[in-house]
Design an enzyme around this catalytic site. Sequence first.
Site, PDB file in Angstrom:
ATOM      1  N   GLU A  10      31.266 -29.430  42.087  1.00 27.40           N
ATOM      2  CA  GLU A  10      32.296 -29.202  41.931  1.00 27.40           C
ATOM      3  C   GLU A  10      32.638 -30.301  43.434  1.00 27.40           C
ATOM      4  O   GLU A  10      31.516 -29.661  44.232  1.00 27.40           O
ATOM      5  CB  GLU A  10      32.359 -27.477  42.436  1.00 27.40           C
ATOM      6  N   LYS A 110      39.344 -23.016  37.784  1.00 27.94           N
ATOM      7  CA  LYS A 110      38.768 -22.298  38.128  1.00 27.94           C
ATOM      8  C   LYS A 110      39.217 -20.710  38.885  1.00 27.94           C
ATOM      9  O   LYS A 110      40.824 -21.782  38.795  1.00 27.94           O
ATOM     10  CB  LYS A 110      37.956 -22.608  39.628  1.00 27.94           C
ATOM     11  N   CYS A 143      31.220 -22.456  40.336  1.00 19.55           N
ATOM     12  CA  CYS A 143      31.140 -21.660  41.583  1.00 19.55           C
ATOM     13  C   CYS A 143      31.076 -19.968  41.696  1.00 19.55           C
ATOM     14  O   CYS A 143      30.569 -18.951  41.168  1.00 19.55           O
ATOM     15  CB  CYS A 143      31.790 -23.006  42.802  1.00 19.55           C
TER      16      CYS A 143
END
Length: 445
Positions: A10, A110, A143
Amino acid sequence: QGAQIIVFPEDGIHGFNFTRSSIYPYLDFVPHSHSGKWNPCREPYLYNDTEVIQRLSCMALKNKIFLVANLGTKQPCEHSDPRCPSDGRYQFNTNVAFAADGALLATYRKHNLYFEYAFDTPPEPDYAFFDTPFAGKFGMFTCFDILFFEPAVNLIRQYSLKQIVYPTAWMNQLPLLSAVEFQQAFATAFNINILAANIHHPTLGMTGSGIYTPVKSFIYHNMESYGGKLIVAEIPVITADYKTNLESNERFRENLHDSCRTSTSTSLDDEVCYKEQEETPSGESEKGKEQSPPSFYAEMMYDNFTFVPLWGEKGELQVCANTLCCYLNYQRAVLTEELYALGVFDGLHTVHGTYYVQACALVKCGGLSFSTCGQEVTDATALIDFQLWGNMSTPYIFPLLLTSGVTLDFADHMGWKNNYYFLSKNRTSAGLLTAALYGRWYEKD
């Protein structure tokens, strides 16, 4: 090196610390994957502002490799859309996956942003996965997503996914949320393979990547040097009919009363079954109670844990908070000058994100005083045999086992027995830093 798929971290392309407007010139336009087949390398003229996507697509094509990367993307929106930002565009933190011929297979925006003011949360969670000829379907999230039900857990359960690609820029937080520690726990809990690519930025505490299977890990964790590392591993494909620990957990919970009679595994389980009938799961005699060590409070991971210290070379401990009780049987090979404690937390975590945690954690303290329990520790020498269990209220338990130097170990036994989740280990491969049951009670977030 003959790899079939490569995963990049990321923020690896654009870096950090942007405002909404300063990142704008770096954003690509990416059609959301449902809009038909597109090969950016072969058809660069189809959309404007797709330079990064084109380069990635050509890398995949030229090297004949599946490729997953993370970049910033933009999507114009109409002011009639109530969620449309005032500048008339959405900005997303986006993963893209390409096939070995350069075709764009899937995009993922995300969902659980971590103080990323340059980006927007997508209106609906994306459930992103793509098919490969060598390992079937791969799911994809990013993440901070790994700590939440949507979309990560829901994606895995709904589509029975067994392989996950996971770009991340993870700030390590010991003792319970170091990158490699939690990545492995996630792979173990769901019985899946995870290809986790973390950005390598030691001054921000970001390091720790790995290729994880439920029984083996290939990791790189290095806080000293600035060189990253390419991890290459060949791992078995997990097929979809392979039951997850969680599914067996749920079966366990349904068959609770049978499990005592049918249990043939370790002596500990029988002992607890026996104690269940006696209705004293701690199994302490009155004499034991007199000598039981004092409980104390200390802050760990910004939460107020209740602890009891481990005294002597062996013992049985119990510590409770709210509805959660944690139990530990332990034996040390050699008594070292190190303080360990068993901690419990059952409540809403509210710093750097809000989420409900049920945790039973055996940790090495930072020093010899109680106030140091919960501190970040990276080295330990004590080799401890232990059996840790708790009456967790959620089926989502992530078993953590971290050893000296931020290395990983695997438990000998873990799983449900009679509403208790167990984790046991005889002799860790190195000094014990953390052995914990990290439960996420998603419904109470």
